[in-house]
Design a protein around this motif. Structure first.
Motif, PDB file in Angstrom:
ATOM      1  N   SER A 149       0.813  -1.217   0.000  1.00  0.00           N
ATOM      2  CA  SER A 149       0.000   0.000   0.000  1.00  0.00           C
ATOM      3  C   SER A 149       0.845   1.265   0.000  1.00  0.00           C
ATOM      4  N   TYR A 150       0.439   2.212  -0.825  1.00  0.00           N
ATOM      5  CA  TYR A 150       1.010   3.552  -0.965  1.00  0.00           C
ATOM      6  C   TYR A 150       2.428   3.584  -1.529  1.00  0.00           C
ATOM      7  N   LYS A 151       3.197   2.491  -1.405  1.00  0.00           N
ATOM      8  CA  LYS A 151       4.626   2.544  -1.699  1.00  0.00           C
ATOM      9  C   LYS A 151       5.024   1.986  -3.061  1.00  0.00           C
ATOM     10  N   ALA A 152       4.205   1.137  -3.650  1.00  0.00           N
ATOM     11  CA  ALA A 152       4.584   0.488  -4.904  1.00  0.00           C
ATOM     12  C   ALA A 152       3.513   0.712  -5.969  1.00  0.00           C
ATOM     13  N   ASP A 153       3.963   0.758  -7.205  1.00  0.00           N
ATOM     14  CA  ASP A 153       3.048   0.933  -8.330  1.00  0.00           C
ATOM     15  C   ASP A 153       2.279  -0.369  -8.556  1.00  0.00           C
ATOM     16  N   CYS A 154       0.962  -0.298  -8.573  1.00  0.00           N
ATOM     17  CA  CYS A 154       0.130  -1.486  -8.791  1.00  0.00           C
ATOM     18  C   CYS A 154      -0.484  -1.496 -10.188  1.00  0.00           C
ATOM     19  N   SER A 155       0.039  -0.687 -11.102  1.00  0.00           N
ATOM     20  CA  SER A 155      -0.507  -0.622 -12.465  1.00  0.00           C
ATOM     21  C   SER A 155      -0.539  -1.985 -13.142  1.00  0.00           C
ATOM     22  N   LEU A 156       0.535  -2.768 -12.992  1.00  0.00           N
ATOM     23  CA  LEU A 156       0.617  -4.066 -13.649  1.00  0.00           C
ATOM     24  C   LEU A 156      -0.062  -5.166 -12.848  1.00  0.00           C
ATOM     25  N   SER A 157       0.188  -5.207 -11.536  1.00  0.00           N
ATOM     26  CA  SER A 157      -0.387  -6.289 -10.719  1.00  0.00           C
ATOM     27  C   SER A 157      -1.888  -6.114 -10.543  1.00  0.00           C
ATOM     28  N   GLN A 158      -2.341  -4.872 -10.442  1.00  0.00           N
ATOM     29  CA  GLN A 158      -3.738  -4.530 -10.206  1.00  0.00           C
ATOM     30  C   GLN A 158      -4.293  -5.236  -8.976  1.00  0.00           C
ATOM     31  N   GLN A 175      -1.477  -6.065  -1.428  1.00  0.00           N
ATOM     32  CA  GLN A 175      -1.183  -7.045  -0.384  1.00  0.00           C
ATOM     33  C   GLN A 175      -2.054  -6.852   0.851  1.00  0.00           C
ATOM     34  N   ASP A 176      -2.357  -5.614   1.178  1.00  0.00           N
ATOM     35  CA  ASP A 176      -3.018  -5.325   2.453  1.00  0.00           C
ATOM     36  C   ASP A 176      -4.535  -5.420   2.365  1.00  0.00           C
ATOM     37  N   PRO A 177      -5.172  -6.051   3.377  1.00  0.00           N
ATOM     38  CA  PRO A 177      -6.627  -6.206   3.395  1.00  0.00           C
ATOM     39  C   PRO A 177      -7.348  -4.863   3.313  1.00  0.00           C
ATOM     40  N   GLY A 178      -8.417  -4.836   2.538  1.00  0.00           N
ATOM     41  CA  GLY A 178      -9.250  -3.645   2.433  1.00  0.00           C
ATOM     42  C   GLY A 178      -8.754  -2.612   1.446  1.00  0.00           C
ATOM     43  N   MET A 179      -7.597  -2.862   0.820  1.00  0.00           N
ATOM     44  CA  MET A 179      -7.018  -1.882  -0.097  1.00  0.00           C
ATOM     45  C   MET A 179      -7.470  -2.133  -1.534  1.00  0.00           C
ATOM     46  N   GLN A 180      -7.487  -1.063  -2.312  1.00  0.00           N
ATOM     47  CA  GLN A 180      -7.877  -1.092  -3.722  1.00  0.00           C
ATOM     48  C   GLN A 180      -6.781  -0.389  -4.520  1.00  0.00           C
ATOM     49  N   CYS A 181      -6.455  -0.920  -5.676  1.00  0.00           N
ATOM     50  CA  CYS A 181      -5.498  -0.265  -6.568  1.00  0.00           C
ATOM     51  C   CYS A 181      -6.232   0.827  -7.339  1.00  0.00           C
ATOM     52  N   PHE A 182      -5.760   2.063  -7.222  1.00  0.00           N
ATOM     53  CA  PHE A 182      -6.328   3.210  -7.931  1.00  0.00           C
ATOM     54  C   PHE A 182      -5.279   3.807  -8.854  1.00  0.00           C
ATOM     55  N   ARG A 183      -5.679   4.075 -10.102  1.00  0.00           N
ATOM     56  CA  ARG A 183      -4.763   4.718 -11.050  1.00  0.00           C
ATOM     57  C   ARG A 183      -4.740   6.218 -10.791  1.00  0.00           C
ATOM     58  N   LYS A 184      -3.513   6.747 -10.704  1.00  0.00           N
ATOM     59  CA  LYS A 184      -3.337   8.186 -10.604  1.00  0.00           C
ATOM     60  C   LYS A 184      -3.278   8.786 -12.012  1.00  0.00           C
ATOM     61  N   ASN A 185      -2.402   8.226 -12.844  1.00  0.00           N
ATOM     62  CA  ASN A 185      -2.222   8.675 -14.229  1.00  0.00           C
ATOM     63  C   ASN A 185      -1.630   7.518 -15.026  1.00  0.00           C
ATOM     64  N   HIS A 186      -1.183   7.778 -16.245  1.00  0.00           N
ATOM     65  CA  HIS A 186      -0.657   6.694 -17.083  1.00  0.00           C
ATOM     66  C   HIS A 186       0.677   6.154 -16.571  1.00  0.00           C
ATOM     67  N   GLN A 187       1.271   6.782 -15.575  1.00  0.00           N
ATOM     68  CA  GLN A 187       2.568   6.357 -15.055  1.00  0.00           C
ATOM     69  C   GLN A 187       2.498   5.710 -13.672  1.00  0.00           C
ATOM     70  N   TRP A 188       1.406   5.885 -12.931  1.00  0.00           N
ATOM     71  CA  TRP A 188       1.401   5.463 -11.527  1.00  0.00           C
ATOM     72  C   TRP A 188       0.011   5.053 -11.070  1.00  0.00           C
ATOM     73  N   ALA A 189      -0.026   4.013 -10.255  1.00  0.00           N
ATOM     74  CA  ALA A 189      -1.237   3.602  -9.545  1.00  0.00           C
ATOM     75  C   ALA A 189      -0.777   3.110  -8.181  1.00  0.00           C
ATOM     76  N   CYS A 228      -8.199   8.278 -10.126  1.00  0.00           N
ATOM     77  CA  CYS A 228      -8.954   7.388  -9.224  1.00  0.00           C
ATOM     78  C   CYS A 228      -9.703   6.278  -9.964  1.00  0.00           C
ATOM     79  N   GLU A 229      -9.181   5.842 -11.096  1.00  0.00           N
ATOM     80  CA  GLU A 229      -9.747   4.696 -11.804  1.00  0.00           C
ATOM     81  C   GLU A 229      -9.379   3.432 -11.031  1.00  0.00           C
ATOM     82  N   THR A 230     -10.361   2.590 -10.710  1.00  0.00           N
ATOM     83  CA  THR A 230     -10.073   1.353  -9.975  1.00  0.00           C
ATOM     84  C   THR A 230      -9.477   0.317 -10.925  1.00  0.00           C
ATOM     85  N   LEU A 231      -8.460  -0.359 -10.448  1.00  0.00           N
ATOM     86  CA  LEU A 231      -7.806  -1.428 -11.190  1.00  0.00           C
ATOM     87  C   LEU A 231      -7.921  -2.713 -10.369  1.00  0.00           C
ATOM     88  N   GLY A 232      -8.443  -3.760 -10.956  1.00  0.00           N
ATOM     89  CA  GLY A 232      -8.562  -5.031 -10.238  1.00  0.00           C
ATOM     90  C   GLY A 232      -9.636  -4.977  -9.169  1.00  0.00           C
TER      91      GLY A 232
END
Length: 88
Positions: free
Chosen positions: A26-35, A38-52, A76-80
């Motif tokens: 959470s907060y520390k790694a880009d989840c664009s590819l994994s979508q 690791q942490d319960p209750g978290m959602q991958c959100f896209r910031k822009n074309h370079q970072w989520a 704030c586009e949801t991924l996965g």
């Protein structure tokens, strides 16, 4: 007897690993590819074309918690899928 193919991974293992191994911290790694997160209750959100990033929630626009120089708008586009909370 029947020969059993032996390799580093079966299809089931590959699928399971693709879902569990690359999930982001959470907060520390880009989840664009994994979508996934690791942490319960978290959602991958896209910031822009370079970072989520994995977050509990996301509000479109600039986030004052972002480091100075990186305070660009979040799409704030949801991924996965949101990571499930543990059963109680």
């Amino acid at each position: 007897g029947t020969a059993v193919p032996r390799g580093p991974m079966t299809d089931a293992t590959t699928t399971a690993m693709a879902v569990t191994v690359p999930c982001s911290i959470s907060y520390k790694a880009d989840c664009s590819l994994s979508q996934c997160c690791q942490d319960p209750g978290m959602q991958c959100f896209r910031k822009n074309h370079q970072w989520a990033a994995c977050r509990r929630n996301c509000t479109r626009g600039s986030d004052p918690r972002d480091p100075p120089g990186q305070r660009t708008a979040w799409a704030c586009e949801t991924l996965g899928e949101r990571t499930a909370l543990p059963s109680t």
